[in-house]
Design a protein around this motif. Structure first.
Motif, PDB file in Angstrom:
ATOM      1  N   LEU A  23       0.809  -1.210   0.000  1.00 16.53           N
ATOM      2  CA  LEU A  23       0.000   0.000   0.000  1.00 16.53           C
ATOM      3  C   LEU A  23       0.845   1.264   0.000  1.00 16.53           C
TER       4      LEU A  23
ATOM      5  N   VAL C 205     -13.157 -13.986   3.264  1.00 14.89           N
ATOM      6  CA  VAL C 205     -13.004 -12.691   2.604  1.00 14.89           C
ATOM      7  C   VAL C 205     -11.758 -12.701   1.726  1.00 14.89           C
ATOM      8  N   PRO C 219     -15.188  -4.150  -4.751  1.00 14.85           N
ATOM      9  CA  PRO C 219     -14.232  -3.098  -5.082  1.00 14.85           C
ATOM     10  C   PRO C 219     -12.951  -3.611  -5.749  1.00 14.85           C
ATOM     11  N   PHE C 220     -13.004  -4.803  -6.297  1.00 14.49           N
ATOM     12  CA  PHE C 220     -11.774  -5.358  -6.890  1.00 14.49           C
ATOM     13  C   PHE C 220     -11.797  -5.209  -8.413  1.00 14.49           C
ATOM     14  N   ILE C 269     -24.096  -9.738   1.659  1.00 13.33           N
ATOM     15  CA  ILE C 269     -22.887  -9.169   1.063  1.00 13.33           C
ATOM     16  C   ILE C 269     -22.976  -9.256  -0.454  1.00 13.33           C
TER      17      ILE C 269
ATOM     18  N   LEU D 578      -5.479   1.161  -2.436  1.00 13.21           N
ATOM     19  CA  LEU D 578      -6.060   1.637  -1.190  1.00 13.21           C
ATOM     20  C   LEU D 578      -7.559   1.383  -1.167  1.00 13.21           C
ATOM     21  N   MET D 579      -8.191   1.653  -2.313  1.00  9.68           N
ATOM     22  CA  MET D 579      -9.633   1.443  -2.359  1.00  9.68           C
ATOM     23  C   MET D 579      -9.971  -0.033  -2.228  1.00  9.68           C
ATOM     24  N   GLN D 580      -9.190  -0.836  -2.898  1.00 13.45           N
ATOM     25  CA  GLN D 580      -9.451  -2.272  -2.803  1.00 13.45           C
ATOM     26  C   GLN D 580      -9.290  -2.746  -1.377  1.00 13.45           C
ATOM     27  N   ALA D 581      -8.186  -2.312  -0.760  1.00 11.23           N
ATOM     28  CA  ALA D 581      -7.940  -2.752   0.605  1.00 11.23           C
ATOM     29  C   ALA D 581      -9.034  -2.272   1.527  1.00 11.23           C
ATOM     30  N   GLY D 583     -12.062  -1.604   0.688  1.00  6.75           N
ATOM     31  CA  GLY D 583     -13.264  -2.371   0.396  1.00  6.75           C
ATOM     32  C   GLY D 583     -13.225  -3.730   1.056  1.00  6.75           C
ATOM     33  N   ALA D 584     -12.070  -4.373   0.962  1.00  2.00           N
ATOM     34  CA  ALA D 584     -11.939  -5.704   1.555  1.00  2.00           C
ATOM     35  C   ALA D 584     -12.109  -5.622   3.061  1.00  2.00           C
ATOM     36  N   LEU D 587     -15.677  -5.276   3.909  1.00  2.00           N
ATOM     37  CA  LEU D 587     -16.334  -6.574   3.779  1.00  2.00           C
ATOM     38  C   LEU D 587     -16.124  -7.404   5.020  1.00  2.00           C
TER      39      LEU D 587
END
Lengths: 102, 485, 468, 599
Positions: A23, C205, C219-220, C269, D578-581, D583-584, D587
């Protein structure tokens, strides 16, 4: 013998370091290294679980070996790509690669 | 003729294929082909009308064929008194509009191709007896219309095409949800409209209300009902003349037809609950449309808004929930198709000569275009509901129907009718009367233009003087609807 | 063991074909010739697939499973590969360079996908997916002198490596929790209960992230548009149907195989992600001017519809796969049309006046776009209709509403292309010719989209067998 | 047989030739006479064909003939024929000569059908038909903006009244009553709804018969050809309102309130219009206001229970008012102006016109032997018997004013010295012939209602058999009244005597008020027309900015959202990651939350 929990925490720590690296690093090479950390964290888990949970066939360890091989292949391809980009742009900083956007 | 209705639906599509084979240079041949196919449709529809059993209340000429049995979707078509009038209207206007398509000079082949597809969509919508099939035909209309407005329209054609498309699409997707909803609500699950007419009224009041409102929204956009009407002026104004005719004459009827085919028979309880809403919206449509039309400076836009106004009567008729209201409503659909179709043709006539639609450019046309003056006056009078012409009968029946249930609304509407009268008279005054402006050397209507209007005039007169000529076809079907309520 | 070998005969044929292609490339065979060779091996592999032994046997000691779902998905992968090959053969490549490698990689990707869909072990899934990913990075970077293509390859790699890494970590956790990586074994262990639930959720997840990456779910999905845009058209088309379908197949395999995951809030989800995916995909496509990016985001949105099917219970899965099959045809068709009618990274202006320059092509393109948007009577409508049907049946009313609302949104940008082709004129009137192979893939897809729209029985019957 | 009347006039639009029109209406007149001769006692009704069914009530196209019908038939056909003959001369040379006769024929057909209709709906249909013809004929010279505007005004104003009629019909329908006139007698009497229905029907009559406050269209309608004014706006169509009230009289008699309203409205119209007529300078306007006033008088009579009186006056008025209009037309034809101040001494140049006009005027003023006298006398008697002094006073005042303004017109136009520059000459005989015939009627028609004929008319119309006696007092009173009016006019106009106090401020104010027609047009302009325009404009703006704005707003907000989402795709890997992380992580949190039952 080291308790399983310690090993799992170690691998989790490695994983987190990897994620943190992914990141925060702008350099593609460092990114690669961080990804390797994640993969190795998984490997540690596999081996440790195999050892501690006593699965008879030892698959976890075999898998770890396989993954090392695959990870190597992935890293090679990744490095090739980095080199290809570097040739064209003379840079390995990811934040400069934004021709493709919006 | 076992597959007469299927033939009617797909004949225009066959025409499209035939046109596709013709090289695009041979404009005349393309036109003739389109005309022949639309004429054949008209002939077939007339045949259906002749063979139609006027004493029978149910569906006739039915065809049914399992299509997707897993979810019990059938290809099922049929015609009853309510749809017959509209199918005839579609075939007639389709043919006449095709005949009147003389101003289209660019991309003629493509024009007629999409036009034919449009015809199939409209005919199918009126004939379908399965909700999914109904929806499919309903949606089939969108894309051709999008092209017709967007390619061959006026200055703001793209905006108008977009708006038309998305507005009506928004309505129809809600209908899709409602269709799926009703499928699961009834037992046994079915999309068959004939079965639904028996099973759907058994649903609980709340469910009926929800489904009714969803369907109504879809139809309201198409009709269009205030406040969902703003696509209409844009689309009508920008569309080329024949397309405006189809838009006003047929497309709007798809919405009102839906009310009769879906909302009334399926959800009688909800209809009782929401009749006031329909009535109020009808009155609002009537007055609001007339007033907004009155303020327009654009001839075509004025006619477009007057359509909104006329559709108010259809809503009032539905809200009446009795035989007079329904009869009036259906008749008004038919009449509006004829009259407003003719109106748009007439606007087209001057537009072609003047290349503007502003009222300020006209005036005194009665002196230089007497034939035009006759037709315009005639149709304006029919529009404003002059007794003896067809418009009046539908309006009167609707009012007579609604008066029984909502007398206040009927009175408000009757008073609102004055606005319609003012609207059309002032239109006649602005366009026809007064001194002719200088340097206007327009020719009067030519034989072709007159030929298109004459059948419409005759129908207006015949229905006006002898409304039973149309009513006799629908009487049984309407009685059945009323009885089911 | 014999049956194990029999089981992988199609893959073996493909392997042979791939090697032959590599050799052919070295010996300087023409691109067209190589294409035919590749196509030939895919067709042969497909034929061989029909000769594989019936379902039920355990092959390669459980690493692969021989079940009807895997069988159908393999057939689908062959179909996707065949379509991609046809499209690649019809595509106007800038040069003859690296043609052998290109086809080799395509076949290799096909092999890894067939293995992935018939995998019976999480590790096998990881290996196959990783292999597919590595090949994909290279394919995306096919124009290696091109700034965009290389950037696409690198970006794909960066995301891919991370995603698979995370997935692997999740797999390792599952191994620790269940003591096995065999899917059937994990299922039995989960059914027995007593597993540390939060840990399992964490693992879930992580695995989900890896697969969602392939299926391009929000979001992937961030990589999708960038990678597609940089990659050559045929590669982008391949990505949009092959790996995506694979992602969904694996999601079904892994998640619907784990009852524990399903009951612990995954349905909610899935609904949320489905809505997010279609909405964000459509919104991002809304203002696109680059057609390839537009189609890329459209494919993201389409993934949302498929997920909506998966989120709607067991019949929904059937609907989702019906959607995937239809989607494969219409999306391939749309990509192929765009590829043949324009150039790499063409924007909307390049499509102006195509209604004149390539009437047939523009018409077919419009059909695909309209089908993607979901307008009857094309197959895309039925696909969406079934999804909505299942969503309502599963009482997911919000989901159903989102699907229809999104289809309005989607129409906007699909129509933008159609508008450019028909409403606008250009000075250029020079007609555009599509090569024979290109015409074939277009006609094939067109037929599928039209015929399946009117007569969906074949696909529905197959699905009825696959998901009894 | 009466059906043939209809057929004869059915579809003649476009045939156009004046002779065909005249011949047809002549034939109609003959047929009407035939009908008159063969009328069975109590009338006859013929149900012809079913037309439509409204909620189970069948409406048929039918014909009803009784004495009232026959009277109207005779009036319409005779006056109509004469006026058409006159028109041949009057309209000669007009570019749309044949169109004129087409319209007139259409009007005649509608009017006859209106009269013959056996139910309210049929009546309504043709009611609108005559309204249309009126509108078209008023706007016949549509090049003149004033004519075009007047046409629109005529139709719209009457339409306001017609809306009342329509609602009245709807009320009858909805309460399950028959619309047939023949069945109306059986309606329940005490029903308030029925009173409302009657009032609404009267509203329709008000519109058509130009009663206050819906009278404003009639003066403007004078923009049409004068022959049209004579036929439609004096003799026939405007009388249709009175006819309607007479036709559905049972509805009114059942409800005192309804009847009173009729009387009051009639009285107001009569007095007001008469006063305006005193100040008008346009010869046609004078006659128009006079028509309003006389129609008011008829309404007044009907409202006061004088059924026979009202209808009698309707008939006589048709003849002498048609005569007056045609005479006026003849004058206008000659001097090319309508302003009476610019005329004078015309009797020397236009003898026939002058004399017939004076006969008509005397009839209108109610001088002894002429038709108007007898009918007016009847009205006075009816009102006297009705016993309401105010209404009677109104009638008296009207009568006085009538005599005054007619005398004023005569003095200014035909007597005195010529103030006109135009070279006036007598009209052709095709125009004077109808004048003479009408003059004969105007002079003599009154006798059929006079005691000398034993009240033939009254008995015919009411079906009773009663002797009518001279009421000498009333005769003397009304004659004196009329003569007084004439005398006043003589004093004021010929002698130039000034009334005491006429210069006072209060008086000037009053005169201005009258001369401006009580500002009713202006009130409408401010209260109705301008608000309507403003409302329409506001609605249009509302439509564009709010309704359509909302739609476009939805689209625009979607587009804005899309623009934002598009900007999320920065193209930078670190942002994506960053967005993916994130988002995960989200979740994971949700799932864990679900596990721990937080959500």
């Amino acid at each position: 013998m080291i308790p399983l929990a310690h090993i799992v925490v170690l691998s989790a720590f490695l994983f987190c370091v990897g994620i943190y690296g992914v990141l925060t690093q702008r350099n593609a090479i460092r990114f690669l290294i961080s990804v390797e950390l994640i993969l190795n964290a998984a490997n540690i888990n596999l081996v440790a679980f195999n050892k501690y949970l006593g699965t008879p066939d030892g698959l976890g360890q075999v898998f770890a070996l396989l993954i090392i091989g695959v990870a190597a292949a992935a890293s090679v391809v990744g490095l090739i790509l980095v080199i290809a980009v570097y040739r064209l742009r003379k840079s390995v900083f990811m934040d400069e690669f934004n021709l493709l956007k919006w | 003729m076992p597959h007469l209705l299927t033939l009617i639906i797909f004949l225009p599509l066959a025409g499209a294929l035939a046109i596709a084979m013709i090289p695009s240079r041979q404009v005349q041949l393309i036109r003739t082909t389109a005309l022949i196919f639309n004429g054949a449709v008209l002939a077939a529809v007339t045949l259906v009308a002749v063979l139609f059993d006027r004493t029978g209340a149910g569906m006739q000429f039915m065809e049914s064929q399992a299509w997707i049995p897993q979810v019990s979707i059938q290809y099922s078509v049929g015609v009853d008194g309510i749809s017959l009038a509209l199918v005839f209207l579609t075939a007639l206007l389709g043919f006449l509009a095709c005949f009147a398509t003389t101003m289209i000079t660019k991309r003629v082949k493509e024009y007629f191709l999409v036009y034919q597809v449009l015809m199939t969509g409209m005919l199918g919508t009126f004939l379908a007896l399965d909700l999914v099939v109904f929806y499919i035909f309903w949606e089939t209309v969108l894309i051709p219309m999008f092209f017709l407005i967007g390619i061959w329209g006026g200055a703001r054609r793209e905006y108008a095409a977009w708006k038309f498309f998305f507005y009506t699409l928004a309505g129809s997707v809600v209908m899709l949800l409602a269709i799926v909803g009703i499928y699961f609500a009834v037992a046994p699950h079915t999309f068959n409209m004939m079965e639904l007419a028996h099973t759907a009224p058994l649903l609980s009041a709340g469910l009926q209300g929800a489904l009714f409102l969803m369907f109504f929204f879809a139809f309201a956009v198409k009709i269009p009902v205030f406040p969902f009407h703003t696509w209409l002026p844009d689309a009508h104004v920008e569309a080329p003349t024949p397309v405006s005719v189809i838009l006003a004459g047929v497309l709007l009827k798809m919405g009102t037809y839906g009310l009769f085919r879906v909302c009334v028979p399926f959800f009688p309880q909800a209809l009782m609950t929401f009749a006031w809403l329909l009535g109020v919206l009808g009155a609002v449509n009537l007055i609001y449309g007339a007033c907004a039309a009155f303020a327009q400076t654009d001839f075509k836009k004025m006619i477009a808004y007057s359509s909104v106004s006329h559709m108010g009567f259809v809503l009032l008729g539905v809200a009446a929930m009795n035989s007079a209201g329904f009869n009036g409503s259906i008749l008004e659909m038919f009449n509006h198709g004829i009259i407003t179709g003719a109106m748009f043709l007439l606007v087209g006539v001057v537009y072609e000569r003047a290349h503007t639609r502003e009222f300020s450019a006209f005036g005194g046309l009665a002196s230089i275009m007497p034939r035009y003056a006759f037709f315009l006056t005639f149709m304006a009078l029919a529009s404003l509901g002059l007794p003896g012409l067809s418009g009046f009968v539908g309006e009167f029946l609707s009012l007579a129907g609604i008066f029984v249930i909502f007398p206040k609304l009927a009175i408000i509407s009757a008073v609102g009718l004055i606005a319609v009268v003012i609207l059309f008279l002032v239109m006649v005054r602005k366009v026809l009367w007064g001194k002719p402006r200088e340097r206007i050397l327009w020719s009067d209507m030519n034989a072709g233009e007159v030929a298109v209007l004459i059948p419409l005039c005759i129908l207006t007169l015949v229905v006006g003087f002898y409304p039973d000529s149309i009513l006799q076809f629908q009487q049984q079907a309407v009685d059945m609807l009323v009885k089911a309520l | 063991m014999i049956s194990s070998i029999q089981f992988v005969i199609p893959e073996l044929i493909l392997t042979c074909g791939a090697l032959a292609l590599l050799m052919g490339g070295v010996f300087g065979l023409r691109r067209k010739m190589l294409g035919f060779m590749a196509l030939f091996s895919v067709v042969m592999g497909f034929l061989a697939l029909s000769g594989t032994p019936g379902a039920g046997n355990i092959v390669f000691s459980g690493m692969l499973t021989n079940d009807i779902f895997g069988f159908a998905m393999r057939a689908f992968v062959f179909l996707a590969a065949g379509l991609t090959l046809l499209m690649s053969m019809g595509y106007r490549w800038p040069d003859e360079e690296d043609a052998g490698e290109y086809y080799f990689f395509l076949l290799a990707a096909t092999i890894s996908m067939t293995l992935a869909v018939s995998a019976g072990n999480l590790l096998m899934i990881y290996l196959a997916v990783e292999a597919l990913s590595i090949i994909s990075y290279v394919l995306a970077c096919y124009f290696k002198k091109d700034l965009y293509s290389t950037e696409a390859g690198l970006k794909y790699f960066l995301f891919g490596a991370l995603s698979t890494g995370i997935m692997l970590y999740g797999i390792s956790l599952v191994y620790g929790l269940a003591g096995t990586l065999d899917l059937a074994g994990i299922g039995a262990r989960l059914a027995a209960g007593g597993i540390h639930a939060p840990m399992l959720a964490l693992a879930g997840v992580m695995i989900f992230a890896g697969l969602a990456f392939k299926a391009s779910l929000v979001p992937f999905h961030m990589w999708v548009a960038d990678v597609y845009e940089g990659a050559p058209w045929p590669v982008a088309a391949f990505f949009s149907i092959g790996p995506k379908a694979l992602g969904f197949a694996l999601l079904v395999k892994v998640f619907l195989g784990f009852p524990a995951f399903v009951t612990s809030g995954w349905e909610g989800i899935a609904v949320a992600l489905a809505i997010a995916t279609m909405t964000l995909g459509n919104l991002a496509a809304f203002h696109q001017t680059s057609v390839k990016r537009l189609l890329a985001f459209s494919s993201v949105a389409q993934a949302g519809y498929m997920l909506a099917g998966l989120a709607s219970g067991v019949p929904g899965v059937k609907a989702a796969f019906f959607y995937i099959v239809i989607y494969a045809f219409m999306n391939m068709g749309a990509f192929a049309c765009a590829a043949f009618l324009s150039s790499e990274r063409a924007d909307l202006d390049a499509f102006k006046g195509l209604g004149r320059r390539a009437p047939a092509g523009a018409f077919i393109f419009s059909v695909f776009l309209v089908s993607l948007a979901g307008l009857p009577p094309l197959a895309g409508f039925l696909a969406k209709f079934f999804v909505i049907l299942c969503a309502v049946d599963a009482r997911q009313y919000v989901l159903a509403g989102a699907v229809v609302a999104n289809s309005i949104l989607a129409f906007f940008y699909y129509l933008k292309i159609i508008k450019a082709m028909y409403f606008e004129e250009t000075s250029s009137v020079e007609p555009i010719k599509v090569p024979l192979c290109g015409q074939m893939v277009l006609v094939l897809c067109l037929l599928a989209v039209v015929v399946l729209g009117l007569w969906p029985q074949p696909v529905m019957n197959i699905l009825a067998v696959v998901f009894p | 047989m009466a059906f043939w009347l209809n057929i004869a006039f059915g579809r003649r639009l476009g045939l156009g030739s004046a002779y065909v029109a005249v011949a047809a209406s002549l034939m109609a007149a003959v047929l009407a006479v035939l009908v008159f001769c063969t009328l069975p006692p109590g009338g006859a009704a013929y149900e012809l064909v079913p037309w439509i069914t409204i909620n189970g009530h069948p409406i048929t196209v039918g014909v009803m003939v009784d004495s009232l019908t026959v009277m109207m038939l005779l009036v319409v056909t005779v006056v109509g024929t004469l006026i058409q003959i006159y028109s041949i001369g009057y309209m000669a040379g007009d570019v749309r000569f044949s169109r004129y006769f087409a319209y007139i024929s259409l009007f005649m057909a509608s009017m006859l059908a209106l009269v013959l209709a056996d139910n309210l709906l049929m009546l309504y249909i043709f009611w609108e038909g005559v309204g249309l013809c009126s509108c078209l004929l008023v706007a016949f010279w549509y090049e003149k903006p004033a004519a075009a505007a007047a046409g629109v005004k005529a139709f719209v104003t009457t339409r306001v009244g017609d809306t009342g009629l329509l609602v009245g019909i709807l009320i009858l329908l909805a309460s399950g009553h028959s619309l047939r006139f023949a069945d109306m007698g059986g309606l329940p009497g005490s029903d308030v709804l029925m009173a409302v229905a009657a009032l609404l029907i009267f509203l329709g009559a008000m519109g058509k018969s130009a009663q206050f406050p819906l009278h404003v269209w009639l003066p403007d309608a004078m923009e049409g050809p004068t022959s049209v004014s004579a036929l439609i706006h004096a003799a026939t169509m405007v009388a249709a309102g009175v006819y309607l009230v007479a036709r559905s009289y049972v509805l009114f008699t059942a409800h005192p309130l309804a009847l009173e309203t009729v009387a009051v409205i009639g009285a107001i119209s009569a007095v007001m219009a008469a006063s305006i007529a005193c100040t008008a300078n346009d010869i046609k306007k004078v006659l128009a206001y006079s028509t309003v006033s006389q129609l008011g008088l008829m309404m007044l009579a009907l409202g006061a229970g004088g059924y026979a009186a009202g209808t009698f006056h309707l008939m006589t008025h048709a003849f002498f008012k048609a005569l007056l209009f045609l005479g006026a037309g003849s004058v206008i034809h000659a001097v090319h102006t309508q302003d009476i101040r610019e005329m004078g001494g015309l009797i020397h140049k236009m003898k026939v016109t002058g004399i017939t006009f004076i006969i008509g005027a005397l009839a209108l003023a109610g001088i002894m032997p002429f038709a108007g006298f007898w009918s007016k006398d009847e009205i006075f008697i009816a009102l006297w018997q009705g016993g309401d002094p105010v209404l009677f006073g109104a009638a008296v005042l009207t009568s006085f004013l009538t005599a005054f303004y007619m005398a004023r017109v005569i003095f200014l136009t035909f007597l005195g010295t010529s103030r006109s520059k135009a070279h006036a000459h007598e009209s052709p005989s095709v125009m004077t012939f109808p004048l003479v015939v009408l003059a004969v009627f105007a002079a003599g028609l009154g006798f059929i209602g006079s005691p000398w004929c034993h009240g033939a008319f009254q008995n015919f119309i009411t079906g009773a058999d009663e002797e009518v006696h001279f009421n000498l007092g009333m005769i003397a009173f009304s004659t004196a009244l009329s003569l007084g009016g004439i005398g006043l006019a003589y004093l004021l106009i010929v002698k130039g005597v000034k009334l005491p106090g006429s210069d006072g401020p209060g008086r000037a104010w009053f005169i201005r008020l009258v001369a401006n027609k009580y500002y009713i047009d202006e009130i409408y302009e401010v209260l109705l027309i301008q608000p309507f325009h403003r409302l329409c404009g506001a609605l249009m703006r509302f439509d564009i900015t709010r309704v359509d704005g909302a739609v476009n707003g939805v689209a625009a907000s979607a587009a804005a959202l899309a623009r934002f989402v598009r900007r999320l795709q920065t193209g930078r890997v670190e942002n994506y990651l960053l967005m993916q992380a994130g988002g995960a992580l989200l979740l994971l949190l949700i799932i864990l939350g679900k596990l721990c039952r937080i959500f």
